[in-house]
Design an enzyme around this catalytic site. Structure first.
Site: not given
Ligand code: EPU
Length: 340
Positions: A165, A239, A334
């Site tokens: 990012r 995010s 972010e």
């Molecule tokens: N999780 C929780 N609680 C929550 C949210 C997440 O426990 O409320 C845990 C779960 O275990 C889940 C894991 O975190 O499996 C990962 O969550 P998610 O797959 O939603 O991905 P993320 O790491 O929260 C990142 C990116 C997103 C992108 C997704 C999918 C960043 C900052 N965010 O989110 O990007 O869509 O992976 O690849 O790296 C963005 O940058 O705006 C964005 C939406």
């Protein structure tokens, strides 16, 4: 400059839906209009903010100087060789619509980045990424206007200093370059990335055994719609924090203390799921006034309508403090706060 607007309400120009007021505002559809706007700003010593879709931005109430809305469009194929195609898109093109067009043409490689809000020109600034693909992997080069010298400059991948990012446009010299167009290196044969568990699970649930790029595109859209709020309905910038990187030693310490910790290996370090950290601190679904932590994804902060950047930053500060207190990890915001 005839299309200069004073006191422009930016509510519709930022995905949080904050009621910010730009002292001066101009929409540019050509390089010449952009050069005119930049010259005008320089003449008046105005700070400049270039807006794409405003989907990675926290706008304060009063925006001094000049806000330029980037609306330079265009789509063209630069070259085709064997199974590769190089495609160039204007910075003002809408990201998701551009992906739909690529899919129709049979240009593959960006399916996993479906439904990310914003414009093409904003995408390299934070090296957008989702479901196992980051923009830098499909990036060829970009053309930008250097607002210091007035020259046009081409950036190849190394010049952009992409990170998680991050890019030179975000971290090293923010505001110096205005991105005009971005070229992508795509494939004419499907080249699917399916390692993200949620993606594989959803394809399986739909009984799709040999997915096509359009299946991946559809499934990514469905997952995003389920987890992330539509900015047209609930203000947000995706995010709000980055997933923090910790050393392998630090990860092992944390895992001992918190056996359910969610983390992913990243080179020789670990990326912690910030959404999980925030949820553990009890923030998921909590609101303070008109701003809050989204009920289905704790990494997303939302504006329920009448919130302000000031309120949001207060909430973000509280979230950061409680995660630091409990886990000793500092979350980094972010989106860009403007003015900083
Ligand atoms: N999780 C929780 N609680 C929550 C949210 C997440 O426990 O409320 C845990 C779960 O275990 C889940 C894991 O975190 O499996 C990962 O969550 P998610 O797959 O939603 O991905 P993320 O790491 O929260 C990142 C990116 C997103 C992108 C997704 C999918 C960043 C900052 N965010 O989110 O990007 O869509 O992976 O690849 O790296 C963005 O940058 O705006 C964005 C939406």
């Amino acid at each position: 400059m005839d299309s200069l607007v004073h006191n422009q309400d930016l509510r519709r120009h930022n995905s949080f839906g904050f009621a910010a007021c730009a002292a001066n505002f101009m929409r540019v559809e050509t390089l010449e209009q952009l050069q005119g706007a930049v010259a005008q700003a320089r003449h008046n010593s105005w700070p400049v903010l270039v807006l794409g879709g405003g989907s990675n931005l926290v706008l304060r109430e009063q925006i001094p100087g000049l806000v330029i809305q980037m609306a330079i469009g265009g789509r063209r194929v630069e070259s085709v060789s064997e199974d590769k195609v190089r495609v160039t898109l204007g910075a003002g093109e809408i990201w998701h619509q551009s992906l739909e067009w690529m899919l129709e043409q049979g240009y593959y490689g960006l399916e996993n980045l479906a439904l990310i809000p914003g414009t093409v020109g904003a995408a390299p600034i934070q090296n957008i990424g989702a479901y196992g693909v980051e923009l830098e992997q499909r990036f060829d080069s970009l053309l930008a206007l250097d607002t210091d010298s007035g020259d046009l400059r081409r950036f190849n991948r190394d010049d952009c200093r992409f990170g998680y990012r991050d890019s030179c446009f975000k971290s090293h010299e923010p505001g110096r370059y205005v991105i005009l167009e971005v070229s992508f290196a795509l494939s004419l044969i499907p080249n699917l990335v399916l390692r993200y568990q949620a993606l594989a699970d959803e394809l399986k649930a739909r009984g799709i055994e040999q997915p096509q790029p359009s299946d991946v595109f559809d499934v990514v859209c469905a997952i995003r719609q389920q987890k992330l709020p539509d900015p047209a309905e609930l203000g947000n910038a995706g995010s709000f924090f980055k997933n923090p990187l910790v050393s392998a030693d630090r990860y092992r310490d944390l895992l001992q203390q918190f056996p359910n910790l969610v983390a992913y290996p990243a080179d020789d370090a670990y990326k912690l799921a910030a959404g999980w950290l925030i949820e553990q601190c009890g923030w998921k679904g909590r609101c303070i006034g008109a701003v809050g932590v989204y009920s289905r994804q704790a990494l997303v902060l939302v504006n329920q309508g009448s919130g302000t950047a000031t309120e949001l930053m207060l909430l973000a500060g509280q979230v950061v403090d409680s995660v630091q207190l409990r886990f000793g990890v500092v979350l980094e915001m972010e989106p860009r706060l403007y003015p900083a």
